[in-house]
Design a protein around this motif. Sequence first.
Motif, short mmCIF file in Angstrom:
data_model
loop_
_atom_site.label_atom_id
_atom_site.label_comp_id
_atom_site.label_asym_id
_atom_site.label_seq_id
_atom_site.Cartn_x
_atom_site.Cartn_y
_atom_site.Cartn_z
N VAL A 187 1.60 48.97 9.52
CA VAL A 187 2.32 49.93 8.67
C VAL A 187 1.33 50.66 7.75
N ARG A 188 0.43 49.93 7.12
CA ARG A 188 -0.57 50.57 6.24
C ARG A 188 -1.38 51.59 7.02
N SER A 189 -1.84 51.20 8.19
CA SER A 189 -2.63 52.09 9.03
C SER A 189 -1.83 53.32 9.46
N ALA A 190 -0.56 53.12 9.80
CA ALA A 190 0.29 54.24 10.21
C ALA A 190 0.51 55.22 9.05
N ILE A 191 0.68 54.70 7.84
CA ILE A 191 0.84 55.55 6.67
C ILE A 191 -0.41 56.42 6.48
N LEU A 192 -1.57 55.79 6.51
CA LEU A 192 -2.82 56.52 6.34
C LEU A 192 -3.01 57.54 7.46
N THR A 193 -2.78 57.12 8.70
CA THR A 193 -2.92 58.01 9.84
C THR A 193 -2.00 59.21 9.73
N TYR A 194 -0.78 58.98 9.28
CA TYR A 194 0.21 60.05 9.13
C TYR A 194 -0.31 61.13 8.17
N PHE A 195 -0.76 60.70 7.00
CA PHE A 195 -1.20 61.69 6.01
C PHE A 195 -2.52 62.35 6.39
N VAL A 196 -3.40 61.63 7.05
CA VAL A 196 -4.65 62.24 7.53
C VAL A 196 -4.32 63.31 8.56
N ALA A 197 -3.43 63.00 9.49
CA ALA A 197 -3.04 63.97 10.52
C ALA A 197 -2.32 65.17 9.92
N ARG A 198 -1.43 64.93 8.96
CA ARG A 198 -0.72 66.03 8.29
C ARG A 198 -1.67 66.95 7.54
N ALA A 199 -2.78 66.38 7.07
CA ALA A 199 -3.78 67.18 6.35
C ALA A 199 -4.66 67.97 7.31
N GLY A 200 -4.44 67.79 8.62
CA GLY A 200 -5.23 68.52 9.60
C GLY A 200 -6.59 67.91 9.85
N MET A 201 -6.79 66.71 9.41
CA MET A 201 -8.07 66.04 9.59
C MET A 201 -7.98 65.12 10.80
N SER A 202 -9.11 64.66 11.27
CA SER A 202 -9.09 63.68 12.34
C SER A 202 -10.15 62.62 12.08
N ILE A 203 -9.83 61.43 12.53
CA ILE A 203 -10.74 60.30 12.41
C ILE A 203 -10.88 59.74 13.82
N PRO A 204 -12.11 59.52 14.29
CA PRO A 204 -12.28 58.96 15.63
C PRO A 204 -11.48 57.67 15.81
N GLY A 205 -10.77 57.58 16.92
CA GLY A 205 -9.99 56.39 17.21
C GLY A 205 -8.66 56.34 16.48
N MET A 206 -8.22 57.45 15.89
CA MET A 206 -7.02 57.48 15.08
C MET A 206 -5.76 57.67 15.93
N GLY A 207 -5.86 57.59 17.23
CA GLY A 207 -4.72 57.88 18.09
C GLY A 207 -3.52 56.99 17.82
N LEU A 238 3.13 57.61 17.74
CA LEU A 238 4.11 57.87 16.69
C LEU A 238 3.68 59.05 15.82
N VAL A 239 2.47 59.02 15.33
CA VAL A 239 2.00 60.08 14.44
C VAL A 239 1.84 61.40 15.19
N ARG A 240 1.32 61.36 16.42
CA ARG A 240 1.18 62.58 17.20
C ARG A 240 2.52 63.26 17.39
N GLU A 241 3.57 62.48 17.67
CA GLU A 241 4.90 63.06 17.84
C GLU A 241 5.40 63.69 16.56
N PHE A 242 5.24 63.00 15.43
CA PHE A 242 5.71 63.54 14.16
C PHE A 242 4.97 64.81 13.80
N VAL A 243 3.66 64.78 13.92
CA VAL A 243 2.84 65.91 13.49
C VAL A 243 3.03 67.10 14.42
N SER A 244 3.18 66.86 15.72
CA SER A 244 3.27 67.97 16.66
C SER A 244 4.66 68.60 16.70
#
Length: 117
Positions: free
Chosen positions: A75-95, A98-104
């Motif tokens: 859950v902690r990782s998903a929260i961080l991943t969600y906001f990083v993706a929403r900010a338009g940033m990427s982190i290697p291995g962040m796939g 769930l987040v891809r569906e929400f953001v896209s």
Amino acid sequence: MPITRNPQHSGAISGPSLITRNIRLHRGRTSIRLERLEWAALDAICRAEGLDRHAFASLVDRDPARKEKTLTSRVRSAILTYFVARAGMSIPGMGSRLVREFVSSGPEAATPEETRS
């Protein structure tokens, strides 16, 4: 005025910083322990995506891209991943599916059938 040894406990924050709450998953009830800020971030995601905490945690728990050992870590990782993706940033291995569906595609990416346990 006394010196505060734990600055994170001073100011407007009152009470313990870690809060334990029960979550219902498809496999039953469990509890997770998050910081106040993490609960607030989770609630913001849930409002934005039209989910409740239980549905979000269930989606995270069933996400095959999540490799963390505990539900709390996932859950902690998903929260961080969600906001990083929403900010338009990427982190290697962040796939994360769930987040891809929400953001896209926004909140409609998670259908009510997918969010039920």
